[in-house]
Design a protein around this motif. Structure first.
Motif, PDB file in Angstrom:
ATOM      1  N   PHE A  31       1.100  10.939   2.204  1.00 10.23           N
ATOM      2  CA  PHE A  31       0.644  10.260   0.993  1.00 10.23           C
ATOM      3  C   PHE A  31       1.454   8.990   0.756  1.00 10.23           C
ATOM      4  O   PHE A  31       0.910   7.917   0.521  1.00 10.23           O
ATOM      5  CB  PHE A  31       0.781  11.206  -0.208  1.00 10.23           C
ATOM      6  CG  PHE A  31       0.213  10.662  -1.490  1.00 10.23           C
ATOM      7  CD1 PHE A  31      -1.126  10.804  -1.793  1.00 10.23           C
ATOM      8  CD2 PHE A  31       1.026  10.002  -2.401  1.00 10.23           C
ATOM      9  CE1 PHE A  31      -1.656  10.300  -2.972  1.00 10.23           C
ATOM     10  CE2 PHE A  31       0.507   9.487  -3.589  1.00 10.23           C
ATOM     11  CZ  PHE A  31      -0.837   9.641  -3.874  1.00 10.23           C
ATOM     12  N   THR A  32       2.759   9.120   0.841  1.00 16.47           N
ATOM     13  CA  THR A  32       3.608   7.986   0.486  1.00 16.47           C
ATOM     14  C   THR A  32       3.450   6.834   1.477  1.00 16.47           C
ATOM     15  O   THR A  32       3.662   5.678   1.132  1.00 16.47           O
ATOM     16  CB  THR A  32       5.081   8.422   0.365  1.00 16.47           C
ATOM     17  OG1 THR A  32       5.822   7.343  -0.208  1.00 16.47           O
ATOM     18  CG2 THR A  32       5.700   8.768   1.689  1.00 16.47           C
ATOM     19  N   SER A  74       0.587   6.119   2.954  1.00 18.28           N
ATOM     20  CA  SER A  74      -0.852   5.784   2.989  1.00 18.28           C
ATOM     21  C   SER A  74      -1.455   6.143   4.340  1.00 18.28           C
ATOM     22  O   SER A  74      -2.265   5.405   4.895  1.00 18.28           O
ATOM     23  CB  SER A  74      -1.076   4.286   2.748  1.00 18.28           C
ATOM     24  OG  SER A  74      -0.382   3.835   1.634  1.00 18.28           O
ATOM     25  N   SER A  78       0.840  -1.201   0.000  1.00 20.90           N
ATOM     26  CA  SER A  78       0.000   0.000   0.000  1.00 20.90           C
ATOM     27  C   SER A  78       0.869   1.242   0.000  1.00 20.90           C
ATOM     28  O   SER A  78       0.632   2.203  -0.732  1.00 20.90           O
ATOM     29  CB  SER A  78      -0.905   0.000   1.240  1.00 20.90           C
ATOM     30  OG  SER A  78      -1.458   1.273   1.428  1.00 20.90           O
ATOM     31  N   ALA A  79       1.916   1.223   0.822  1.00 17.17           N
ATOM     32  CA  ALA A  79       2.765   2.413   0.949  1.00 17.17           C
ATOM     33  C   ALA A  79       3.568   2.653  -0.329  1.00 17.17           C
ATOM     34  O   ALA A  79       3.583   3.754  -0.875  1.00 17.17           O
ATOM     35  CB  ALA A  79       3.702   2.244   2.147  1.00 17.17           C
ATOM     36  N   TYR A 111      -5.499   8.820  -8.655  1.00 23.35           N
ATOM     37  CA  TYR A 111      -4.409   7.840  -8.626  1.00 23.35           C
ATOM     38  C   TYR A 111      -4.557   6.847  -9.786  1.00 23.35           C
ATOM     39  O   TYR A 111      -3.585   6.473 -10.436  1.00 23.35           O
ATOM     40  CB  TYR A 111      -4.484   7.097  -7.301  1.00 23.35           C
ATOM     41  CG  TYR A 111      -3.227   6.380  -6.880  1.00 23.35           C
ATOM     42  CD1 TYR A 111      -2.228   7.068  -6.199  1.00 23.35           C
ATOM     43  CD2 TYR A 111      -3.047   5.031  -7.146  1.00 23.35           C
ATOM     44  CE1 TYR A 111      -1.072   6.409  -5.792  1.00 23.35           C
ATOM     45  CE2 TYR A 111      -1.902   4.377  -6.743  1.00 23.35           C
ATOM     46  CZ  TYR A 111      -0.914   5.074  -6.059  1.00 23.35           C
ATOM     47  OH  TYR A 111       0.228   4.426  -5.659  1.00 23.35           O
ATOM     48  N   GLY A 170       4.273   2.874  -3.970  1.00 24.89           N
ATOM     49  CA  GLY A 170       3.431   2.962  -5.159  1.00 24.89           C
ATOM     50  C   GLY A 170       3.838   4.165  -5.975  1.00 24.89           C
ATOM     51  O   GLY A 170       4.993   4.595  -5.956  1.00 24.89           O
ATOM     52  N   LEU A 171       2.860   4.724  -6.672  1.00 22.79           N
ATOM     53  CA  LEU A 171       3.147   5.903  -7.477  1.00 22.79           C
ATOM     54  C   LEU A 171       3.686   7.032  -6.615  1.00 22.79           C
ATOM     55  O   LEU A 171       4.424   7.885  -7.086  1.00 22.79           O
ATOM     56  CB  LEU A 171       1.870   6.373  -8.162  1.00 22.79           C
ATOM     57  CG  LEU A 171       1.268   5.419  -9.180  1.00 22.79           C
ATOM     58  CD1 LEU A 171      -0.050   5.975  -9.689  1.00 22.79           C
ATOM     59  CD2 LEU A 171       2.229   5.213 -10.336  1.00 22.79           C
ATOM     60  N   GLY A 172       3.292   7.048  -5.343  1.00 25.00           N
ATOM     61  CA  GLY A 172       3.755   8.092  -4.429  1.00 25.00           C
ATOM     62  C   GLY A 172       5.268   8.154  -4.372  1.00 25.00           C
ATOM     63  O   GLY A 172       5.858   9.232  -4.312  1.00 25.00           O
ATOM     64  N   ASN A 173       5.912   6.996  -4.413  1.00 26.01           N
ATOM     65  CA  ASN A 173       7.368   6.958  -4.319  1.00 26.01           C
ATOM     66  C   ASN A 173       8.034   7.200  -5.660  1.00 26.01           C
ATOM     67  O   ASN A 173       9.030   7.898  -5.758  1.00 26.01           O
ATOM     68  CB  ASN A 173       7.830   5.581  -3.839  1.00 26.01           C
ATOM     69  CG  ASN A 173       7.080   5.125  -2.621  1.00 26.01           C
ATOM     70  OD1 ASN A 173       5.860   5.007  -2.643  1.00 26.01           O
ATOM     71  ND2 ASN A 173       7.794   4.904  -1.549  1.00 26.01           N
ATOM     72  N   SER A 220      -5.648  -0.841  -1.615  1.00 26.06           N
ATOM     73  CA  SER A 220      -5.811  -0.435  -0.217  1.00 26.06           C
ATOM     74  C   SER A 220      -6.752   0.764  -0.117  1.00 26.06           C
ATOM     75  O   SER A 220      -7.446   0.943   0.876  1.00 26.06           O
ATOM     76  CB  SER A 220      -4.462  -0.124   0.432  1.00 26.06           C
ATOM     77  OG  SER A 220      -3.919   1.080  -0.052  1.00 26.06           O
ATOM     78  N   LEU A 221      -6.766   1.598  -1.147  1.00 26.41           N
ATOM     79  CA  LEU A 221      -7.683   2.738  -1.137  1.00 26.41           C
ATOM     80  C   LEU A 221      -9.126   2.255  -1.272  1.00 26.41           C
ATOM     81  O   LEU A 221     -10.011   2.676  -0.520  1.00 26.41           O
ATOM     82  CB  LEU A 221      -7.341   3.697  -2.282  1.00 26.41           C
ATOM     83  CG  LEU A 221      -6.056   4.488  -2.096  1.00 26.41           C
ATOM     84  CD1 LEU A 221      -5.531   5.008  -3.424  1.00 26.41           C
ATOM     85  CD2 LEU A 221      -6.290   5.656  -1.136  1.00 26.41           C
TER      86      LEU A 221
HETATM   87  N1  PHE Z   1       0.990   5.366  -0.481  1.00 27.34           N
HETATM   88  C1  PHE Z   1       0.538   5.214  -1.810  1.00 27.34           C
HETATM   89  C2  PHE Z   1       1.685   5.569  -2.751  1.00 27.34           C
HETATM   90  O1  PHE Z   1       2.697   6.025  -2.342  1.00 27.34           O
HETATM   91  C3  PHE Z   1      -0.669   6.055  -2.095  1.00 27.34           C
HETATM   92  C4  PHE Z   1      -1.748   5.910  -1.090  1.00 27.34           C
HETATM   93  C5  PHE Z   1      -2.156   6.995  -0.335  1.00 27.34           C
HETATM   94  C6  PHE Z   1      -2.336   4.668  -0.849  1.00 27.34           C
HETATM   95  C7  PHE Z   1      -3.112   6.878   0.650  1.00 27.34           C
HETATM   96  C8  PHE Z   1      -3.298   4.528   0.140  1.00 27.34           C
HETATM   97  C9  PHE Z   1      -3.679   5.621   0.885  1.00 27.34           C
HETATM   98  O2  PHE Z   1       1.600   5.400  -3.924  1.00 27.34           O
END
Ligand code: PHE
Length: 455
Positions: A228-229, A231, A23-24, A106, A26-29, A325-326
């Motif tokens: 965000f990154t 989650s 979950s953590a 997302y 992902g695109l955030g990173n 996870s969202l």
């Molecule tokens: N953490 C995820 C990412 O980095 C994005 C995300 C945010 C997922 C909030 C779940 C809740 O890509």
């Protein structure tokens, strides 16, 4: 309570770590971290971001997993069980709303990643010998409404299928294989990045801070990115924690998740910025940054076609493990609290998320000039969720655990599964207490006020 007995749990301790890390990470990173760092001055931003992770996000992550594991409920149900006051139940509701908003944009970006698997496989990248042509190609694709919407829809369907099959079979199984593979390919790309001519300028940009670029707004963006990154702040980690057993060690799990997530972000930063500076791209082109730069890197490496395809497959999978996870947060609420069939919740909310995402998908073409508060719909959804709702959620979660539910209740629960750790290092508990009661809520509050221009 008969319902509780039938609720699913992770198959193993590793199951939770991998799913939460899934979950953590992902695109955030890989997509967001480089472009936000690029827009906000590089190294100084990254340092503030790391501070936010350590001082604010880590204690809040513990708190969030703890609420989930203690109650074994979704965000709304969890606050209902621990407090029952409408205000706190609404905090859980805010998390569900944030999950819904985040997934809507997302999945649009995840759709680009799916689309780029095809671009890579058909050898399109080899037509780009310089950054201009790769950037122009990205602009062409995102200006194509049909391209945007169809990949967005395809990604939403993938997400829905996995959440449909439930926690263990869908979420856990997928994460176990894909996460290590993604890590490996990032390392290969990092080595290629570091050996590009001009790579030092990229390293300079991410490791040599220029403090003059920092404003109150930058700090808010760094804080938003930290949430965000990981989650964090909307109940995703709470929900995943709710499938955890009382025998699992929460602090150790939280630290493992943070280390993994931060490593992936920093490695992605090195990959992207060595390439950005080696190819003469500008670091602040915004959401298209990795789609402008990476294709060029692939053309410059042996086996580039293979690595290109593999990379975008893995990026899409990393996005998928976050997207589920969202959606899971929203679904868990309707299943637990409204007694809906899981299948029905998935179909209905998947569809609504798709509808909300359409204006975001159109923000790169038909609606490009449609601005609200100076932002496109896509940017507005991102700003509202990442920089306002998540930090606010984190603030309220820390106040809740530190003051409302209270430490007398929280600490014994946190200790379960972590007895050895806290017997050996009792001071760790004291530090967490200070951070969750004072540091985290006060700092988030100040950053929010500052960004609103109040202080
Ligand atoms: N953490 C995820 C990412 O980095 C994005 C995300 C945010 C997922 C909030 C779940 C809740 O890509």
């Amino acid at each position: 309570m008969a319902k509780k007995a039938t609720r699913e749990q992770w198959g193993s301790k590793l199951g939770f770590i991998l799913a939460a890390a899934g979950s953590a990470v992902g695109l955030g990173n890989i997509w967001k971290f480089p472009y936000v760092a690029g827009e906000n001055g590089g190294a100084a931003f990254i340092l503030i971001y790391l501070m936010c992770i350590l001082v604010i996000a880590l204690p809040v992550l513990l708190a969030e997993i703890l609420i989930g594991r203690t109650t074994q409920r979704n965000p709304v149900g969890a606050f209902k069980q621990l407090s029952g006051k409408p205000f706190w139940v609404a905090v859980g509701g805010m998390g569900i709303l944030a999950g819904f908003i985040i997934l809507s944009f997302y999945a649009v970006v995840s759709g680009w990643s799916l689309g780029y698997i095809v671009e890579a496989a058909t050898g399109k990248f080899y037509e780009f010998n310089q950054i201009g042509s790769s950037g122009a190609h990205f602009t062409d694709l995102t200006q194509n409404t049909l391209w945007n919407i169809s990949y967005f829809a395809a990604f939403m369907i993938l997400t829905m299928v996995i959440v449909y099959y439930g926690v263990q079979k869908g979420i856990e199984r997928g994460s176990k294989i894909m996460m290590p593979l993604l890590f490996l390919i990032l390392i290969v790309l990092m080595i290629r990045g570091l050996t590009l001519e001009g790579a030092e300028k990229g390293l300079d940009f991410i490791f040599n801070p220029d403090w003059s670029a920092i404003t109150g707004k930058t700090i808010l963006v760094a804080l938003g990115q930290a949430f965000f990154t990981l989650s964090l702040g909307m109940g995703a980690m709470l929900t995943y924690g709710s499938y955890m057993s009382k025998k699992d060690n929460i602090p150790i799990s939280a630290v493992e998740i943070i280390i993994l997530d931060t490593l992936v972000a920093l490695i992605s930063g090195v990959v992207i910025f060595t390439a950005v500076f080696a190819t003469g791209e500008s670091p602040n082109v915004g959401p298209g940054l990795i789609f402008h730069t990476l294709p060029i890197v692939f053309t410059k490496m042996p086996g580039g076609l293979f690595f290109g395809v593999l990379f975008f497959i893995l990026l899409s999978i990393a996005a998928l493990t976050s997207a589920i996870s969202l959606l899971e947060v929203v679904v868990a609420y309707f299943v637990d609290d409204k007694n809906w069939q899981r299948h029905r919740a998935v179909v209905i909310f998947g569809f609504f998320t798709f509808l909300l995402g359409i204006p975001s998908a159109l923000s790169f073409n038909i609606l490009a000039d449609f601005k609200i508060f100076g932002l496109t719909f896509f940017d507005l959804m991102d700003y509202l969720s990442s920089n306002i709702l998540l930090p606010l959620g984190g603030l309220l979660i820390s106040v809740f655990v530190g003051w409302v539910w209270g430490l007398d209740n929280a600490i014994p629960n946190l200790k379960q599964g972590a007895e050895n750790l806290f017997n050996k290092f009792p001071w760790m508990l004291d530090i967490w207490v200070v951070f969750i009661r004072y540091f985290a809520p006060i700092l988030i509050f100040l950053v929010l006020l500052n960004a609103l221009g109040i202080i």
